[in-house]
Enzyme design. Structure first.
Site, short mmCIF file in Angstrom:
data_model
loop_
_atom_site.label_atom_id
_atom_site.label_comp_id
_atom_site.label_asym_id
_atom_site.label_seq_id
_atom_site.Cartn_x
_atom_site.Cartn_y
_atom_site.Cartn_z
N GLU A 177 13.99 -14.57 49.81
CA GLU A 177 12.44 -15.31 49.38
C GLU A 177 12.41 -14.73 47.80
O GLU A 177 12.37 -13.66 46.93
CB GLU A 177 11.16 -15.10 49.90
CG GLU A 177 10.54 -15.58 50.28
CD GLU A 177 10.89 -16.93 50.89
OE1 GLU A 177 11.09 -17.77 49.94
OE2 GLU A 177 11.70 -16.77 52.26
N CYS A 180 4.23 -15.14 44.52
CA CYS A 180 6.06 -16.26 44.52
C CYS A 180 4.91 -17.99 44.60
O CYS A 180 5.24 -18.57 44.32
CB CYS A 180 6.70 -15.74 45.61
SG CYS A 180 7.13 -14.40 46.11
#
Ligand code: UN1
Length: 499
Positions: A250, A284
């Site tokens: 990720e 993110c």
């Protein structure tokens, strides 16, 4: 003298083999040392993996619903300690209390979801081609999982990885981010108190370079889950590819919020403020591009600047703080460097753009919330992840152009569109190349029971959260049981009956 914390290896809280410790400091006031944490080395990881292998053999045999019950207790303990954990997290990570409470809540939600999954972990039973024969698939745990997590969600992200790994029957070696070791320690304490087998979880503190690598390289760690930068993720991917490990990555994002002329402007303003400057832009899922339709570009930008200038920077523990510090000096410097690049590329720095000082901020890593306007497609500030409180504003003429701009980056985590128009909404949901699209909500705000992750260079195809992560942490096995009492040859004796 600051308290000394330990690793948790082989069922015990132990000192690192090196005897060395590093300081955990408060990013809002850097002279405040919060604790001393182990600077571990390869030997500590080796011991942790050996113990986790034993832990796996015990834990995998505990029935999955019972493993789920342990996770339910984890959720209860986290609920009872929510405020305490949030305060520890704000002090070591910097984001404001509201956000750290949310971070702990995400862990609680993940725990209760995991508890329920212990009673599902579905396989399939399907009819066999042959008579008197059953065919079924079911899930088996894999083994020792290496869990490597970032600083920005010190509780939520480790729980996304560790809880499904444990409910599925694996054991874990947890290497938390170097900058947030205290929250990680509390999480492991809670896991143990709730009844996770003492060798099914191991905690090793230290840097990626010294110990993360050892975990990734270790032949007895068949599963790695990593959240962090794309550069590090690629390096991990090379090793795991060579060793045929199961790997979930990720990584970066360059998430856009699109504002159509038919949008509810007040809602869109609140969305971008929260999306771009929450967690000081260190997510993110942070909104790092704002795409404004030509018709509303100037008026929206004007109102946005006014709102951004009113944001109060400060210590996240203080009630009236809107935006906390960045995690450390390097992160602040990286953000400042990007503002320098923006200047060279001819972007207009509408507000912010430098380290914030005065008003009690000098001792911490505070950076002014920054808006860059006139950012050109294809320029670095249009394409690269900053991971700081910097928003690149771009303009577009119609929804097709907005979709095009959104999709031209190498990342694909989240996106958002503000519109009251059903066509625009569905076009965005269908055509934006992201793992998550929000309609009339900011680019952040994923919920624990849905799959989380991105496309393109953001990830490698796996999802965390929701039901999909359970696929990642288990191996599918198939069993056939033939009770016909004779040899039945698949594909050959299958259709031997006369119609
Ligand atoms: C991250 O951005 O690093 O979507 C994770 C959100 C959070 C998780 C974000 N629930 O806002």
């Amino acid at each position: 003298m600051a308290e000394r914390f330990k690793n948790y290896i082989n069922g015990q809280w132990v000192e690192p083999s090196t005897g060395d410790y590093h300081e955990n400091r408060n990013p809002a006031r850097w002279d405040e040392v919060l604790g001393l944490f182990p600077s571990s080395a390869a030997e500590d990881v080796e011991r942790a993996v050996e113990s986790a292998k034993r832990g796996f053999q015990v834990w995998r045999k505990v029935p999955a619903p019972q493993r789920g019950d342990v996770l339910r207790r984890v959720g209860d303990l986290m609920t009872a300690r929510k405020e305490e954990i949030a305060r520890v997290m704000t002090r070591e990570m910097g984001k404001i209390l509201d956000e750290t409470r949310g971070d702990v809540q995400e862990g609680i939600d993940t725990a209760y979801y995991a508890a329920s999954e212990g009673r599902r972990l579905f396989g399939h039973t399907v009819p066999s081609e042959l008579r008197d024969k059953w065919a079924m698939s079911y899930r088996r745990p894999i083994g020792v999982c290496g869990i490597i997590t970032p600083f920005n969600f010190p509780m939520a992200i480790p729980t996304w990885k560790i809880f499904p790994a444990l409910v599925s029957g694996n054991s874990v070696v947890f290497k938390p981010a170097h900058d947030v070791p205290h929250t990680a320690t509390l999480l492991v304490e809670i896991l143990l108190e709730a009844g996770v087998h003492p060798e099914a979880v191991q905690l090793v503190h230290g840097t990626g370079r010294k110990i993360g690598n050892v975990l990734v390289d270790h032949p007895d760690v068949p599963v790695i889950s990593f959240t962090g930068s794309t550069g590090v993720g690629s390096a991990i991917g090379e090793v795991c590819g060579r060793m045929h490990k199961r790997l979930s990555l990720e990584m970066g994002g360059k998430n856009a919020q699109i504002v159509m002329p038919d949008a509810n402007m007040e809602l869109a303003l609140e969305g971008v403020l929260w999306g771009a400057f929450g967690t000081t832009g260190q997510r993110c899922t942070a909104t790092s591009r704002l795409l404004l339709h030509d018709q509303i570009h100037d008026s929206f930008l004007e109102r946005l600047v006014e709102r951004v200038n009113a944001l109060k920077l400060g210590d996240g523990l203080e009630k009236d703080t809107d935006v906390g510090p960045m995690i450390k000096e390097d992160a602040l410097q990286n953000t400042a460097d990007y503002v320098g690049i923006a200047r060279e590329e001819g972007d207009e720095i509408v507000t912010g753009g430098k380290r914030a000082g005065g008003h009690g901020l000098d001792g911490g890593w505070f950076f002014e919330p920054t808006i860059l306007a006139g950012v050109k497609p294809g320029s670095r500030l249009a394409l690269e992840e900053v991971f700081g409180p910097v928003l690149s504003v771009m303009r577009f003429a119609d929804v097709e152009e907005a979709i095009h701009i959104n999709n031209e980056v190498e990342y694909g985590l989240s996106s958002s569109i503000y519109t009251e128009d059903v066509r625009n909404s569905f076009l965005a949901m269908t055509e934006l190349d992201n793992g998550i699209t929000y309609v009339n909500a900011p680019t952040i705000g994923a919920e624990a029971h849905l799959p989380f992750g991105g496309v393109k260079q953001t990830g490698n195809g796996h999802r965390e959260g929701g039901w999909e992560v359970y696929e990642f942490y288990t191996e599918t096995k198939v069993a056939y049981v033939d009770y016909s009492g004779r040899l039945q040859r698949a594909q050959i004796d299958t259709y031997d009956f006369a119609p």
